[in-house]
Design a protein around this motif. Sequence first.
Motif, mmCIF file in Angstrom:
data_model
loop_
_atom_site.group_PDB
_atom_site.id
_atom_site.type_symbol
_atom_site.label_atom_id
_atom_site.label_comp_id
_atom_site.label_asym_id
_atom_site.label_seq_id
_atom_site.Cartn_x
_atom_site.Cartn_y
_atom_site.Cartn_z
ATOM 1 N N LEU A 153 0.776 -1.102 -0.120
ATOM 2 C CA LEU A 153 -0.032 -0.054 0.106
ATOM 3 C C LEU A 153 0.924 1.299 0.116
ATOM 4 O O LEU A 153 1.616 1.421 0.924
ATOM 5 N N ALA A 154 0.834 1.985 -0.962
ATOM 6 C CA ALA A 154 1.681 3.157 -1.081
ATOM 7 C C ALA A 154 1.036 4.604 -1.127
ATOM 8 O O ALA A 154 1.388 5.493 -0.325
ATOM 9 N N ARG A 155 -0.113 4.700 -1.886
ATOM 10 C CA ARG A 155 -1.006 6.019 -2.054
ATOM 11 C C ARG A 155 -0.064 6.958 -2.588
ATOM 12 O O ARG A 155 0.958 7.283 -2.258
ATOM 13 N N GLY A 156 -0.819 7.497 -3.526
ATOM 14 C CA GLY A 156 -0.111 8.656 -4.331
ATOM 15 C C GLY A 156 0.296 10.066 -3.601
ATOM 16 O O GLY A 156 1.118 10.745 -4.253
ATOM 17 N N LEU A 157 -0.597 10.332 -2.890
ATOM 18 C CA LEU A 157 -0.488 11.715 -2.494
ATOM 19 C C LEU A 157 0.813 12.071 -1.657
ATOM 20 O O LEU A 157 1.384 11.222 -0.837
ATOM 21 N N ASN A 158 1.580 13.206 -1.881
ATOM 22 C CA ASN A 158 2.891 13.391 -1.693
ATOM 23 C C ASN A 158 2.990 13.904 -0.437
ATOM 24 O O ASN A 158 4.031 13.403 0.141
ATOM 25 N N TYR A 159 1.945 14.157 0.346
ATOM 26 C CA TYR A 159 2.511 14.649 1.733
ATOM 27 C C TYR A 159 2.350 13.843 2.856
ATOM 28 O O TYR A 159 2.468 14.164 3.949
ATOM 29 N N TYR A 160 2.079 12.328 2.576
ATOM 30 C CA TYR A 160 2.056 11.586 3.753
ATOM 31 C C TYR A 160 3.482 11.270 4.308
ATOM 32 O O TYR A 160 4.395 11.166 3.307
ATOM 33 N N THR A 161 3.604 11.247 5.574
ATOM 34 C CA THR A 161 4.909 10.825 6.090
ATOM 35 C C THR A 161 5.178 9.574 7.164
ATOM 36 O O THR A 161 6.026 9.125 7.405
ATOM 37 N N GLY A 162 3.933 9.417 7.533
ATOM 38 C CA GLY A 162 3.896 8.182 8.433
ATOM 39 C C GLY A 162 2.943 7.125 8.298
ATOM 40 O O GLY A 162 2.925 6.670 6.975
#
Length: 459
Positions: A292-301
Motif C-alpha cells: 500500500l503506497a498511496r499517491g499523495l505526496n504529503y504523507y509521511t507516516g
Amino acid sequence: MAQKPSIPKGTRDFGPSEMVKRNFIFDTVKSVFKLYGYQPIETPAMENLSTLMGKYGEEGDKLLFKILNSGDFLKGADESQLQQKNSQKITSYISEKGLRYDLTVPFARFVVQHREEVQFPFKRYQVQPVWRADNPQKGRYREFYQCDVDVIGSDSLLNEVELIQIVDEVYRRLNIRVAVKMNNRKILSGIAEVIGQPDKIVDITVAIDKLDKNGIEKVNLELEEKGLPKSAINQLQPILHLSGTNFEKLQQIKSVLATSEIGLKGVSEMETVFNWLAPLQLQTPVELDLTLARGLNYYTGAIFEVKALDMQIGSITGGGRYDDLTGIFGLPGVSGVGISFGADRIYDVMEHLDLFPKNAATTTQLLFINFGEKEQSWCLPVIQQLRRTGISTEMYPEPAKMKKQMSYANDRKIPYVALVGEEEMSSGLITLKNMELGTQEKVGVAELMELISNAIIRK
RNA sequence: GUGGAUGUAGCUCAGUAGGUUAGAGUAGCGGAUUGUGGUUCCGUUGGUCGUGGGUUCGAGCCCCAUCUUCCACCCCA
C-alpha cells in the motif's frame, strides 16, 4: 424544448430519493465524528492555486480544475507565450484560483491562517464536495463528497488508533463489511534506503502499489524501466513476499531494515498501533500491507486504505499522517493525521448491496385528503397541531379526485392518510387509513396523534 | 491526457442487407370505480432515433466530427 439541457461530464443531479440516502450516509459519519469529539469546519469551494499546486504530485496538478480570472484575463499574459501556445506558462497568467482537490490541504491552510484561534490538538471534521478533472468511470466522478476527520497538532499514535476505531464504527453502523489496510511511509523510505535508492522512493511505491493488480513480474518490469538496478530489485523481492500475521510481518521486515533508522522507526510505530488495537475487539480486520503506497505526496507516516469486502470498487476511505503539511504554509512542526470517507463510493456500495434502510425514503407520515374549501379550513388547525408535536404532515393542496390524492400518498409512500369530509366534521372523528394494511378507523385528534407517534417510534 | 465501446419514448430495450407513417414493455394521462391507493381490464398522450455535418433517389442503420455514459491505462474517494 429546443435542446435538452445538460450538466458537465462527471457531475450528477440528486433527486429526492437519492438525497434521503445520501443524507443517511452523511448523518451517520457526522454522528460518529461528533461522538469522538471532532468539530465541524467548512472552507471555500475555491482556493488560490498557490495553495493547491504542488501538493498532490505531478498527476494531481494536472487534475486540478482551474478558474479563469475575472475580467480581461488575457491582459497580463505574455505575448510571446501566447504566440507559442504555451498552455502551461499561460495558465499562471490567466488563472489564479482553482477548485479544491481534497479537504486536507485546505484544512492545513485553514490551521495556519487561524493558528491564533485554534487550540491544539485540533480535531475537526469536514463534509464537502471536491473536484478532480479525472476521466469519469463508475465510482469515479469529477465532483464528489469527502467526509474528512483529522487531528492536527499531536504526534501521538493514539490518533491513528482512534481513526481506525472511527472507521470501524462508521462501517458497523452502515452495515458494510470492510477491511483496513495499513502501511507506513517510513517503512517504505527505509526500504528505499536499504536498497540504496532513496531518491527513487516515489517510483518504487507507485510500482509496488500495483502488486495486487498486476502481479510480481509486471511490478519488477516497471521498476526496471524506472532505472532501478537489478541488485536493488532483487533486494526488494523478500519484502514483496512477506506473509503471516501483522506482527510476524513486522518481525521479518525489521531484520531487512536493520540498518535504516527511519525504517525501524516506521516498524516500531506500526507495532505500537497494532498493540493498542489488539484489545479493542474491532470487527474490522486491520492488515499490514507493505504494497500500500498511496499517491499523495504529503504523507509521511501511517497510511490507511479501506476496501469494501463485498463489492469491487476502488478504496472507499483513505488517509494517513502528514508531518509537515502546515510547514508549506509557514507553520512548521505541526503534525496531523486524518482520513477521508468517500461518500459517493459508499453510496454505490450500499446501493449495490441493498443496504439502505427501506423506510429511509419516507418523509411525510400523514396526508390529509382535500375534499373542498370547508374541509380545508377545518383541517388546517388540526394539521398545525400535528406538526407541532413533530408529526410530518401535509394536506393535498387542491380538491382533486380521491383516486389522484390516494395515488399521491401511495407513490410518496406516505404510511397514513386522513379523510375529513361532511361526516367527520360533524362527528369530530377523523377517518384514518393505514396505507400499508388498507385498514381504517375513526379516531379523535388526540388519539390520532398518539397512534402516529407510536407508529413512528416503532420504526 | 491515451486507447476501446455506447447513445432509439420519462425508464428498460426491439428495429431484419440502407426502403413507406420507428415498435414493445413499463411509467404517465383518461375511463371501468364522482369518499378510497397499491392488483385487474379498456382507451390514450408521448420520439427532429445524443448533437452537427457528409455519402445516397432514400439514413435509426454507412462515413466524419463532437458530446455523454461505460471499460482499460494513469491516478484515486
